[in-house]
Design a protein around this motif. Sequence first.
Motif, PDB file in Angstrom:
ATOM      1  N   CYS A   1       0.653  16.489   5.374  1.00 45.23           N
ATOM      2  CA  CYS A   1       1.228  15.210   5.775  1.00 45.23           C
ATOM      3  C   CYS A   1       1.576  15.246   7.266  1.00 45.23           C
TER       4      CYS A   1
ATOM      5  N   ASN B   1       0.954   4.183  -2.812  1.00 52.58           N
ATOM      6  CA  ASN B   1       0.845   5.606  -2.482  1.00 52.58           C
ATOM      7  C   ASN B   1       1.947   6.413  -3.163  1.00 52.58           C
ATOM      8  N   ILE B   2       3.171   5.891  -3.122  1.00 51.00           N
ATOM      9  CA  ILE B   2       4.296   6.591  -3.742  1.00 51.00           C
ATOM     10  C   ILE B   2       4.106   6.674  -5.255  1.00 51.00           C
TER      11      ILE B   2
ATOM     12  N   ASN C   1       0.493   8.880  -5.713  1.00 52.22           N
ATOM     13  CA  ASN C   1       0.415  10.203  -5.078  1.00 52.22           C
ATOM     14  C   ASN C   1       1.754  10.910  -4.943  1.00 52.22           C
TER      15      ASN C   1
ATOM     16  N   SER D   1       0.836  -1.206   0.000  1.00 55.50           N
ATOM     17  CA  SER D   1       0.000   0.000   0.000  1.00 55.50           C
ATOM     18  C   SER D   1       0.870   1.255   0.000  1.00 55.50           C
ATOM     19  N   HIS D   2       2.012   1.206   0.696  1.00 56.55           N
ATOM     20  CA  HIS D   2       2.912   2.360   0.690  1.00 56.55           C
ATOM     21  C   HIS D   2       3.512   2.561  -0.702  1.00 56.55           C
TER      22      HIS D   2
ATOM     23  N   THR E   1       4.240   8.846   0.872  1.00 51.50           N
ATOM     24  CA  THR E   1       3.548   8.000   1.843  1.00 51.50           C
ATOM     25  C   THR E   1       4.104   8.311   3.221  1.00 51.50           C
TER      26      THR E   1
END
Length: 237
Positions: free
Chosen positions: A186, A8-9, A12, A4-5, A15
Amino acid sequence: MQGSHLQNITDNGFTVIEDVYSKDEILAVLRHIREADTDSDTFRKSAGLFAIRQFLKEVPGTSKVIFNDRLSQIITELFGEGYFVVKSIYFDKPEESNWFVAWHQDLTISVDQKVELPGFGPWTVKQNQFAVQPPLNILEDNFTIRIHLDDADEGNGALKVVPGSHLKGVYRPETIDWNAETETTCCVKAGGIMIMRPLLLHASNRTTNSKPRKVMHIEFSRAALPQEINWAEKAEL
């Protein structure tokens, strides 16, 4: 979890991973910083900011703490082998700080000398440090890890980002279409990290809640530079 990380990277450009460092590890890093010789030109001291450039070189005792088993595992699982450190900076934004950073991308790398090369430029010099904008493919493959020694949120200048902006090449802040883009803050707890691509648009607000924000900013690459220049701060993991 790491999948999932990585997503994200990829999608998006960033992360957040919590609990990478213990309280004891944070205290160990801060102790090394307090014991450092601050007379070097790489130390910048003012009422609103304390910063150390070439941080891992100036405060070498922090390396063993920073590159603990947890961080080493994260780097390997998310990015694979072959990366090395190319820049390290420590920021201490005190409680009374009115210092802010406008929207920007991290478009330059630090090298040992200025040489006119195809695809490299423009050049800048800051505190006897040469910096140059490299070809886009180098920036697209680099990544940055921001290690938080304090809790960071909207009140003390936690990084704001534009998700997905790392996929748009060089994106000038004055051309941001806020009808199409969104910003997100963040928030990161002490001991956590934020990982980001350098082409991600980011900014930081002034502190409004009288809380400090101490961050170690470390950039990584696996790019081979032209033989005429070298990475200024290259350090193997």
